[in-house]
Scaffold this motif. Structure first.
Motif, PDB file in Angstrom:
ATOM      1  N   MET A  91     -11.598   1.687  -8.139  1.00 55.15           N
ATOM      2  CA  MET A  91     -10.404   2.207  -8.403  1.00 55.15           C
ATOM      3  C   MET A  91     -10.708   2.943  -9.993  1.00 55.15           C
ATOM      4  O   MET A  91     -11.587   2.077 -10.661  1.00 55.15           O
ATOM      5  N   GLU A  92      -9.998   3.861 -10.220  1.00 59.66           N
ATOM      6  CA  GLU A  92     -10.097   4.451 -11.616  1.00 59.66           C
ATOM      7  C   GLU A  92      -9.932   3.489 -12.609  1.00 59.66           C
ATOM      8  O   GLU A  92      -8.653   3.006 -12.667  1.00 59.66           O
ATOM      9  N   SER A  93     -10.499   3.701 -13.840  1.00 56.24           N
ATOM     10  CA  SER A  93      -9.980   2.707 -14.874  1.00 56.24           C
ATOM     11  C   SER A  93      -8.601   2.829 -15.509  1.00 56.24           C
ATOM     12  O   SER A  93      -8.246   1.819 -16.104  1.00 56.24           O
ATOM     13  N   GLY A  94      -8.025   3.940 -15.486  1.00 54.30           N
ATOM     14  CA  GLY A  94      -6.494   4.007 -16.067  1.00 54.30           C
ATOM     15  C   GLY A  94      -5.608   3.419 -15.143  1.00 54.30           C
ATOM     16  O   GLY A  94      -4.356   3.334 -15.537  1.00 54.30           O
ATOM     17  N   VAL A  95      -5.867   2.937 -14.221  1.00 52.55           N
ATOM     18  CA  VAL A  95      -4.849   2.479 -13.268  1.00 52.55           C
ATOM     19  C   VAL A  95      -4.563   1.072 -13.626  1.00 52.55           C
ATOM     20  O   VAL A  95      -5.395   0.215 -13.840  1.00 52.55           O
ATOM     21  N   GLU A  96      -3.280   0.685 -14.199  1.00 54.35           N
ATOM     22  CA  GLU A  96      -2.875  -0.782 -14.670  1.00 54.35           C
ATOM     23  C   GLU A  96      -1.798  -1.417 -13.669  1.00 54.35           C
ATOM     24  O   GLU A  96      -1.989  -2.433 -13.617  1.00 54.35           O
ATOM     25  N   HIS A  97      -1.303  -0.630 -12.543  1.00 61.41           N
ATOM     26  CA  HIS A  97      -0.645  -1.323 -11.415  1.00 61.41           C
ATOM     27  C   HIS A  97      -0.840  -0.991 -10.294  1.00 61.41           C
ATOM     28  O   HIS A  97      -1.110   0.136  -9.938  1.00 61.41           O
ATOM     29  N   VAL A  98      -0.619  -1.752  -9.584  1.00 59.43           N
ATOM     30  CA  VAL A  98      -1.289  -1.635  -8.127  1.00 59.43           C
ATOM     31  C   VAL A  98      -0.127  -1.847  -6.807  1.00 59.43           C
ATOM     32  O   VAL A  98       0.303  -3.160  -7.019  1.00 59.43           O
ATOM     33  N   LEU A  99       0.237  -0.871  -6.291  1.00 55.05           N
ATOM     34  CA  LEU A  99       1.417  -1.158  -5.207  1.00 55.05           C
ATOM     35  C   LEU A  99       0.537  -1.252  -3.976  1.00 55.05           C
ATOM     36  O   LEU A  99      -0.081  -0.221  -3.569  1.00 55.05           O
ATOM     37  N   VAL A 100       0.586  -2.448  -3.063  1.00 54.12           N
ATOM     38  CA  VAL A 100      -0.004  -2.510  -2.002  1.00 54.12           C
ATOM     39  C   VAL A 100       1.027  -2.595  -0.808  1.00 54.12           C
ATOM     40  O   VAL A 100       2.113  -3.085  -0.797  1.00 54.12           O
ATOM     41  N   HIS A 101       0.858  -1.754   0.355  1.00 57.19           N
ATOM     42  CA  HIS A 101       1.746  -1.530   1.411  1.00 57.19           C
ATOM     43  C   HIS A 101       1.196  -1.480   2.596  1.00 57.19           C
ATOM     44  O   HIS A 101      -0.006  -0.524   2.813  1.00 57.19           O
ATOM     45  N   GLY A 102       1.629  -2.140   3.938  1.00 57.33           N
ATOM     46  CA  GLY A 102       1.087  -1.742   5.153  1.00 57.33           C
ATOM     47  C   GLY A 102       1.662  -0.672   5.812  1.00 57.33           C
ATOM     48  O   GLY A 102       2.757  -0.113   5.827  1.00 57.33           O
ATOM     49  N   ALA A 103       0.803  -0.004   6.493  1.00 52.74           N
ATOM     50  CA  ALA A 103       1.069   1.202   7.233  1.00 52.74           C
ATOM     51  C   ALA A 103       1.696   1.448   8.374  1.00 52.74           C
ATOM     52  O   ALA A 103       2.171   2.143   9.076  1.00 52.74           O
ATOM     53  N   ASP A 104       1.782  -0.159   8.966  1.00 44.91           N
ATOM     54  CA  ASP A 104       2.553  -0.415   9.905  1.00 44.91           C
ATOM     55  C   ASP A 104       3.943  -0.878   9.843  1.00 44.91           C
ATOM     56  O   ASP A 104       4.406  -1.569  10.561  1.00 44.91           O
ATOM     57  N   MET A 105       4.514  -0.428   8.600  1.00 44.30           N
ATOM     58  CA  MET A 105       5.833  -0.740   8.356  1.00 44.30           C
ATOM     59  C   MET A 105       6.489   0.388   8.121  1.00 44.30           C
ATOM     60  O   MET A 105       6.893   0.786   6.715  1.00 44.30           O
ATOM     61  N   PRO A 106       6.946   1.449   9.030  1.00 48.06           N
ATOM     62  CA  PRO A 106       7.301   2.712   8.818  1.00 48.06           C
ATOM     63  C   PRO A 106       8.777   2.698   8.014  1.00 48.06           C
ATOM     64  O   PRO A 106       9.376   3.814   7.821  1.00 48.06           O
ATOM     65  N   LEU A 107       9.499   1.667   8.263  1.00 49.91           N
ATOM     66  CA  LEU A 107      10.956   1.769   7.942  1.00 49.91           C
ATOM     67  C   LEU A 107      11.245   1.212   6.639  1.00 49.91           C
ATOM     68  O   LEU A 107      12.431   1.309   6.093  1.00 49.91           O
ATOM     69  N   VAL A 108      10.129   0.803   5.806  1.00 45.71           N
ATOM     70  CA  VAL A 108      10.446   0.348   4.192  1.00 45.71           C
ATOM     71  C   VAL A 108      10.729   1.700   3.566  1.00 45.71           C
ATOM     72  O   VAL A 108       9.996   2.941   3.730  1.00 45.71           O
ATOM     73  N   SER A 109      11.820   1.742   2.891  1.00 44.39           N
ATOM     74  CA  SER A 109      12.495   3.007   2.401  1.00 44.39           C
ATOM     75  C   SER A 109      11.990   3.265   1.094  1.00 44.39           C
ATOM     76  O   SER A 109      11.691   2.462   0.123  1.00 44.39           O
ATOM     77  N   GLU A 110      12.129   4.665   0.440  1.00 40.52           N
ATOM     78  CA  GLU A 110      11.878   5.252  -0.639  1.00 40.52           C
ATOM     79  C   GLU A 110      12.793   4.381  -1.724  1.00 40.52           C
ATOM     80  O   GLU A 110      12.153   3.740  -2.759  1.00 40.52           O
ATOM     81  N   GLN A 111      14.061   3.916  -1.426  1.00 37.82           N
ATOM     82  CA  GLN A 111      14.792   3.341  -2.191  1.00 37.82           C
ATOM     83  C   GLN A 111      14.239   1.922  -2.555  1.00 37.82           C
ATOM     84  O   GLN A 111      14.276   1.313  -3.900  1.00 37.82           O
ATOM     85  N   SER A 112      13.827   1.207  -1.269  1.00 35.53           N
ATOM     86  CA  SER A 112      13.353  -0.255  -1.716  1.00 35.53           C
ATOM     87  C   SER A 112      12.109  -0.189  -2.572  1.00 35.53           C
ATOM     88  O   SER A 112      11.655  -1.018  -3.293  1.00 35.53           O
TER      89      SER A 112
END
Length: 451
Positions: A91-112
């Motif tokens: 990972m690039e050095s400038g990244v300070e926050h990481v969001l981890v998400h499963g690609a098999d959860m297609p209903l998780v919304s942009e709002q969430s």
């Protein structure tokens, strides 16, 4: 959000799908599952997207997703913890926050996702989880809290003995981490009996170190539905389809019986159009305003102009201009362009054909590889005989021509403007402008047909 990166977990084998297709490439309403995750994370504002793949599914996933993301190959199947370890190492050095998400959860919304990011940032959490109340899934881990409501750990689904004796709050497998927490704690994960490292263990490790841990409830409990088998795939598709149909109805589309109408994710329908029962609108289809589609129609990857009527017919990869009537029981195959105000009646099949404005084919005809100008009448039983056993050959019909019933047009052949054929003719050579031909084989009458 330059300091953010999203890690999309797509390396799992998906063995319960019983499929040769990677799990995240199975479609929900016509769109591969992984594309929902990529689009919603992008819409939530994260531009650095990293997809974790396996050696076996890298190529097929890249063929679908393309080059707009970064790929990291997880060579050894060491679970979610191992996947994030692999990503962190590159990972690039400038990244300070990481969001981890499963690609098999297609209903998780942009709002969430936006709520999760906002809470993580504004509340200065080091770990933030997306959670929900359980619906009917037995695959999700449960959130354990103390009496003060603080998160203590996540109990994996495989470790739950009595589901009724534990919290109903579930972990959706979507988290935000500070980079520092990942760097400090990933090395402390314990190898499970199956040889994997579980990312969920970071919660318990963090709790023991007084790490600031927060959570956000998903916008809708249906977002907790993930896909591990074909039954769950159908459940997720049903929910997503309802979302799509409701969106169309709110935008001014009438859907008489939503339970029997199927639309794909990329479908667009104009206001004041009506979709009747037992209709499927698939792929990248755009339908104009004031149309009536159905009952029993299928339209795929096509453009339908305003004020059209498609009754019990099938249209594939074609363009239909304004105020056209099609059906019942006609089939417009790929590569057709139908002009404005045309009429295509029952049992008409077209392929790779241009059908001009105000032209009509009212009854059982086959028109393939044809260029038909405007105001042409195609009599019942007309066939363009376009295949000679080796090649597809073209038929051209000029403006205002009249093709009599049961005419066989042996391609390649050209019918001139205002020309006509007699009923039952077999046309083997070109007919000049405004001339009449009839017979087997058809012979051209000496005089102008109007005389």
């Amino acid at each position: 959000m330059d300091q953010w990166a999203a890690v999309i977990m797509a390396a799992g084998r998906g063995s319960r799908m019983q499929s040769n297709v990677p799990k995240v490439l199975h479609t929900v309403c016509g769109k591969e599952m992984i594309l929902y995750s990529i689009e919603r994370l992008s819409d939530a504002g994260i531009t650095s997207l990293i997809v974790v793949v396996s050696e076996s599914n890298y190529e097929p996933i890249k063929n679908v997703v393309g080059d707009g993301v970064e790929y990291v190959i997880q060579s050894d199947a060491k679970g979610t913890g191992g996947a994030v370890q692999t990503v962190l190492s590159v990972m690039e050095s400038g990244v300070e926050h990481v969001l981890v998400h499963g690609a098999d959860m297609p209903l998780v919304s942009e709002q969430s996702l936006r709520s999760l990011i906002l809470s993580h940032t504004n509340d200065d959490h080091q770990i933030t989880l997306l959670t929900s109340e359980i619906i009917n899934s037995t695959d999700l881990g449960r959130i354990l809290r103390n009496d003060q409501g603080d998160i203590l750990s996540i109990r994996e689904a495989s470790e739950i003995v009595d589901a009724n004796d534990i919290s109903s709050e579930v972990n959706l497998g979507t988290y935000c981490f500070t980079r520092g927490i990942l760097e400090d704690s990933l090395g402390r994960l314990n190898v499970k009996e199956n040889g994997e490292l579980y990312l969920t263990e970071l919660i318990e490790i963090g709790c023991a170190q007084n790490v600031r841990i927060g959570s956000v409830y998903a916008s809708n409990t249906n977002e907790s539905l993930g896909v591990n088998n074909r039954v769950q795939l159908s459940q997720v598709e049903s929910v997503q389809r309802k979302i799509l149909l409701e969106r169309l109805m709110i935008r001014g589309v009438t859907i008489r019986d939503p339970e029997t109408v199927y639309v794909d994710a990329d479908v667009n329908v104009g206001k004041d159009s009506t979709i009747l029962p037992n209709t499927m609108i698939l792929g990248d289809t755009k339908i104009g305003t004031g149309c009536v589609v159905g009952p029993g129609s299928t339209i795929k990857d096509s453009v339908i102009g305003n004020d059209c009527r498609v009754n019990n017919s099938c249209i594939e990869r074609s363009v239909v201009n304004e105020n056209v009537e099609i059906g019942p029981y006609s089939h417009i195959r790929e590569g057709c362009t139908i002009g404005s105000n045309a009429h295509i009646g029952n049992f008409v099949e077209m392929k790779e054909t241009v059908f001009g404005e105000f032209s009509a084919a009212g009854h059982f005809s086959y028109l393939g590889d044809a260029d038909i100008s405007g105001s042409v009448n195609i009599g019942a039983g007309t066939v363009t005989c376009n295949f000679d056993g080796e090649n597809k050959l073209k038929t051209v019909i000029g403006k205002g021509a009249f093709i009599g019933c049961d005419t066989m047009l042996i391609a390649p052949v050209e019918i001139g403007a205002q020309a006509a054929t007699g009923a039952g003719s077999v046309v083997t050579r070109d007919i000049p402008t405004a001339r009449l031909a009839f017979g087997v084989p058809a012979r051209i009458v000496a005089e102008d047909k109007n005389n």
